[in-house]
Design a protein around this motif. Sequence first.
Motif, PDB file in Angstrom:
ATOM      1  N   PHE A 170       7.084  47.337 -16.200  1.00  0.00           N
ATOM      2  CA  PHE A 170       8.202  46.557 -15.726  1.00  0.00           C
ATOM      3  C   PHE A 170       9.377  46.662 -16.690  1.00  0.00           C
ATOM      4  O   PHE A 170       9.232  46.416 -17.881  1.00  0.00           O
ATOM      5  CB  PHE A 170       7.704  45.105 -15.653  1.00  0.00           C
ATOM      6  N   ASP A 171      10.489  47.094 -16.210  1.00  0.00           N
ATOM      7  CA  ASP A 171      11.637  47.225 -17.089  1.00  0.00           C
ATOM      8  C   ASP A 171      12.505  45.976 -17.006  1.00  0.00           C
ATOM      9  O   ASP A 171      13.287  45.801 -16.080  1.00  0.00           O
ATOM     10  CB  ASP A 171      12.442  48.462 -16.687  1.00  0.00           C
ATOM     11  N   ILE A 172      12.327  45.117 -17.989  1.00  0.00           N
ATOM     12  CA  ILE A 172      12.989  43.817 -17.972  1.00  0.00           C
ATOM     13  C   ILE A 172      14.514  43.941 -18.005  1.00  0.00           C
ATOM     14  O   ILE A 172      15.228  43.171 -17.379  1.00  0.00           O
ATOM     15  CB  ILE A 172      12.490  42.982 -19.164  1.00  0.00           C
ATOM     16  N   SER A 173      14.987  44.973 -18.692  1.00  0.00           N
ATOM     17  CA  SER A 173      16.440  45.065 -18.888  1.00  0.00           C
ATOM     18  C   SER A 173      17.215  45.133 -17.573  1.00  0.00           C
ATOM     19  O   SER A 173      18.358  44.700 -17.488  1.00  0.00           O
ATOM     20  CB  SER A 173      16.766  46.290 -19.728  1.00  0.00           C
ATOM     21  N   VAL A 174      16.563  45.664 -16.533  1.00  0.00           N
ATOM     22  CA  VAL A 174      17.241  45.772 -15.235  1.00  0.00           C
ATOM     23  C   VAL A 174      17.650  44.397 -14.719  1.00  0.00           C
ATOM     24  O   VAL A 174      18.603  44.259 -13.958  1.00  0.00           O
ATOM     25  CB  VAL A 174      16.290  46.407 -14.192  1.00  0.00           C
ATOM     26  N   LEU A 175      16.900  43.398 -15.139  1.00  0.00           N
ATOM     27  CA  LEU A 175      17.064  42.100 -14.486  1.00  0.00           C
ATOM     28  C   LEU A 175      17.816  41.066 -15.304  1.00  0.00           C
ATOM     29  O   LEU A 175      17.860  39.908 -14.947  1.00  0.00           O
ATOM     30  CB  LEU A 175      15.689  41.537 -14.135  1.00  0.00           C
ATOM     31  N   ASN A 176      18.415  41.507 -16.396  1.00  0.00           N
ATOM     32  CA  ASN A 176      19.157  40.532 -17.190  1.00  0.00           C
ATOM     33  C   ASN A 176      20.214  39.842 -16.333  1.00  0.00           C
ATOM     34  O   ASN A 176      20.806  40.460 -15.465  1.00  0.00           O
ATOM     35  CB  ASN A 176      19.821  41.222 -18.372  1.00  0.00           C
ATOM     36  N   ASN A 177      20.405  38.583 -16.573  1.00  0.00           N
ATOM     37  CA  ASN A 177      21.419  37.778 -15.870  1.00  0.00           C
ATOM     38  C   ASN A 177      21.132  37.575 -14.392  1.00  0.00           C
ATOM     39  O   ASN A 177      21.984  37.142 -13.656  1.00  0.00           O
ATOM     40  CB  ASN A 177      22.812  38.417 -15.967  1.00  0.00           C
ATOM     41  N   LYS A 178      19.963  37.919 -13.956  1.00  0.00           N
ATOM     42  CA  LYS A 178      19.731  37.867 -12.522  1.00  0.00           C
ATOM     43  C   LYS A 178      19.790  36.440 -11.967  1.00  0.00           C
ATOM     44  O   LYS A 178      20.204  36.251 -10.847  1.00  0.00           O
ATOM     45  CB  LYS A 178      18.404  38.500 -12.156  1.00  0.00           C
ATOM     46  N   ASP A 179      19.378  35.469 -12.801  1.00  0.00           N
ATOM     47  CA  ASP A 179      19.388  34.083 -12.308  1.00  0.00           C
ATOM     48  C   ASP A 179      20.782  33.694 -11.833  1.00  0.00           C
ATOM     49  O   ASP A 179      20.974  33.239 -10.735  1.00  0.00           O
ATOM     50  CB  ASP A 179      19.023  33.095 -13.398  1.00  0.00           C
ATOM     51  N   ASP A 180      21.733  33.922 -12.752  1.00  0.00           N
ATOM     52  CA  ASP A 180      23.104  33.525 -12.457  1.00  0.00           C
ATOM     53  C   ASP A 180      23.608  34.252 -11.224  1.00  0.00           C
ATOM     54  O   ASP A 180      24.260  33.683 -10.369  1.00  0.00           O
ATOM     55  CB  ASP A 180      24.021  33.886 -13.631  1.00  0.00           C
ATOM     56  N   LEU A 181      23.253  35.531 -11.155  1.00  0.00           N
ATOM     57  CA  LEU A 181      23.740  36.352 -10.065  1.00  0.00           C
ATOM     58  C   LEU A 181      23.222  35.839  -8.722  1.00  0.00           C
ATOM     59  O   LEU A 181      23.985  35.594  -7.800  1.00  0.00           O
ATOM     60  CB  LEU A 181      23.252  37.790 -10.304  1.00  0.00           C
ATOM     61  N   ILE A 182      21.914  35.641  -8.651  1.00  0.00           N
ATOM     62  CA  ILE A 182      21.299  35.206  -7.401  1.00  0.00           C
ATOM     63  C   ILE A 182      21.832  33.838  -6.972  1.00  0.00           C
ATOM     64  O   ILE A 182      22.070  33.588  -5.807  1.00  0.00           O
ATOM     65  CB  ILE A 182      19.759  35.143  -7.547  1.00  0.00           C
ATOM     66  N   ASP A 183      22.027  32.969  -7.969  1.00  0.00           N
ATOM     67  CA  ASP A 183      22.453  31.614  -7.638  1.00  0.00           C
ATOM     68  C   ASP A 183      23.816  31.558  -6.959  1.00  0.00           C
ATOM     69  O   ASP A 183      24.128  30.601  -6.273  1.00  0.00           O
ATOM     70  CB  ASP A 183      22.461  30.746  -8.894  1.00  0.00           C
ATOM     71  N   THR A 184      24.636  32.578  -7.193  1.00  0.00           N
ATOM     72  CA  THR A 184      25.964  32.538  -6.587  1.00  0.00           C
ATOM     73  C   THR A 184      25.954  33.112  -5.176  1.00  0.00           C
ATOM     74  O   THR A 184      26.951  33.079  -4.477  1.00  0.00           O
ATOM     75  CB  THR A 184      26.976  33.353  -7.414  1.00  0.00           C
ATOM     76  N   LEU A 185      24.808  33.680  -4.766  1.00  0.00           N
ATOM     77  CA  LEU A 185      24.772  34.373  -3.476  1.00  0.00           C
ATOM     78  C   LEU A 185      24.067  33.564  -2.394  1.00  0.00           C
ATOM     79  O   LEU A 185      23.309  32.649  -2.689  1.00  0.00           O
ATOM     80  CB  LEU A 185      24.058  35.719  -3.626  1.00  0.00           C
ATOM     81  N   ASP A 186      24.322  33.961  -1.187  1.00  0.00           N
ATOM     82  CA  ASP A 186      23.665  33.322  -0.054  1.00  0.00           C
ATOM     83  C   ASP A 186      22.679  34.341   0.523  1.00  0.00           C
ATOM     84  O   ASP A 186      23.092  35.323   1.129  1.00  0.00           O
ATOM     85  CB  ASP A 186      24.748  32.954   0.976  1.00  0.00           C
ATOM     86  N   ILE A 187      21.387  34.138   0.261  1.00  0.00           N
ATOM     87  CA  ILE A 187      20.443  35.136   0.755  1.00  0.00           C
ATOM     88  C   ILE A 187      19.329  34.539   1.617  1.00  0.00           C
ATOM     89  O   ILE A 187      18.360  35.199   1.914  1.00  0.00           O
ATOM     90  CB  ILE A 187      19.813  35.965  -0.379  1.00  0.00           C
ATOM     91  N   ASP A 188      19.470  33.292   1.987  1.00  0.00           N
ATOM     92  CA  ASP A 188      18.460  32.714   2.870  1.00  0.00           C
ATOM     93  C   ASP A 188      18.608  33.292   4.258  1.00  0.00           C
ATOM     94  O   ASP A 188      19.706  33.401   4.777  1.00  0.00           O
ATOM     95  CB  ASP A 188      18.618  31.192   2.940  1.00  0.00           C
ATOM     96  N   ASN A 189      17.518  33.651   4.842  1.00  0.00           N
ATOM     97  CA  ASN A 189      17.602  34.283   6.141  1.00  0.00           C
ATOM     98  C   ASN A 189      16.403  33.932   7.011  1.00  0.00           C
ATOM     99  O   ASN A 189      15.501  34.734   7.195  1.00  0.00           O
ATOM    100  CB  ASN A 189      17.700  35.797   5.940  1.00  0.00           C
ATOM    101  N   GLU A 190      16.430  32.721   7.489  1.00  0.00           N
ATOM    102  CA  GLU A 190      15.328  32.257   8.332  1.00  0.00           C
ATOM    103  C   GLU A 190      15.358  32.972   9.676  1.00  0.00           C
ATOM    104  O   GLU A 190      16.405  33.436  10.111  1.00  0.00           O
ATOM    105  CB  GLU A 190      15.480  30.745   8.577  1.00  0.00           C
ATOM    106  N   ASN A 191      14.200  33.035  10.330  1.00  0.00           N
ATOM    107  CA  ASN A 191      14.189  33.597  11.685  1.00  0.00           C
ATOM    108  C   ASN A 191      14.946  32.682  12.636  1.00  0.00           C
ATOM    109  O   ASN A 191      15.087  31.495  12.387  1.00  0.00           O
ATOM    110  CB  ASN A 191      12.744  33.727  12.186  1.00  0.00           C
TER     111      ASN A 191
END
Lengths: 239, 187
Positions: free
Chosen positions: B99-120
């Motif tokens: 697992f290459d951790i470096s790819v995911l740095n700052n991901k928390d902040d990034l995801i939190d600003t996005l809208d990715i919920d997609n219910e059926n």
Amino acid sequence: MNKSELLYHYFSNSLTKDQELLFDKLLKEDEEFKKQFEFESNLKRVVKEKRHKELKSKLNQFETKAKIEKTDKKPSFSYLKIAASIIILITAGWFGYQNFFSINYENLYSENYNSYPNTVYSITRSDSTNSPEREAFVAYEAANYQLAIEKFDKAKSKDYFNFYKAQSYLNIKQYEKAKHLLETVIKTDEEFVAESHWYIALIYIKEENKTKAIEYLNQLVEKYKYKTEEAKLLIKALD
Amino acid sequence: MHKEDYITLKDLKKGSDDILRLVYEDNRPKFLNFAKRYNLPEEDLVDIYQEAYIAFYDNVMNGRIKEFTSTISTYITSIGKYMIFDKLKYNKRIVHPDFDISVLNNKDDLIDTLDIDNENLTTEQQLLYKHFSTLGKKCKELLDLFYYRGFTIKDILMHTEYNSENVIKSTKSRCMKILKERILNTN
């Protein structure tokens, strides 16, 4: 401001603080308003779905096209490439012969060791509580293993802590502590039993203890479905 | 310099097939290479890649991503990882430990600003979907600008052929009225 304007501002993300209060109030008290709000929310979802379907079908076309192009590509040979391959084979053979009679434990370890990713605790969403467990996994993912260990010790113990603490020790090269924890995982039959066999075998390789390494690898191959091929190859290399 | 480095937010918003394809093909191998460690079948990973790509695109189009604070591939990888986690939690699969951790740095902040919920879609929404599809082109486009892009009436006035705010407002009401009537008639 009338009700439809209020809804308009809601959906274009331009409600002021005061309007927001009024909006919430109406949603609770005014049935008709609530109904219209639900209709428009549903509409918003539907419009999004429509977009998704169109985009998905485009992406699938790209996907199919890429596959066709891939199969259409014919392999090309040239004398130069063949000559280069022969030179590589000869060189590799020579080095292989040089190393044939001795086991290079250090290489075996570094070729096979990879830190195990966090698969148990999702930190992708912001938690309102910054629990020690969350902090531990944040530190773990940030490769701050010493801190991760400290946080794991503070957090309310969970089944998979021993395994991830062991991983943290492995990363900071404290092999004995790691081994001890992994043995506990196996003994108490927690999650990650198969994985623990693999990592203990790797630690024994690091310590150049061939017999013990093979013992754990054999158990891994016989009892579990994790890293079977890699374990077989390692047994061969050690034998 | 990588191809996607010179793709701007504006290019993406135009939504031309060439740009969409360029970004898709550029990021596909990167994502699959990153995701293979999760031990999921390749077809699942391609599916997740597409879902992540779509979610990324949504956020470009609805204005949540106002400027690129990361590379496109970081956005897609972060969203994809979030989706993989969801799937893994569901399947409880074993994971390859490289697992290459470096790819995911700052991901928390990034995801939190996005809208990715997609219910059926709910049953109600499915019915609405059916009728929405029967609307004329003008209505569909206007509702799309309004609800998908999150445009204000002023934005719509600037970007379309409509010549007054009132026309936009009344067209929108008319479109919604047609939709409601069609739904009522099926019941």
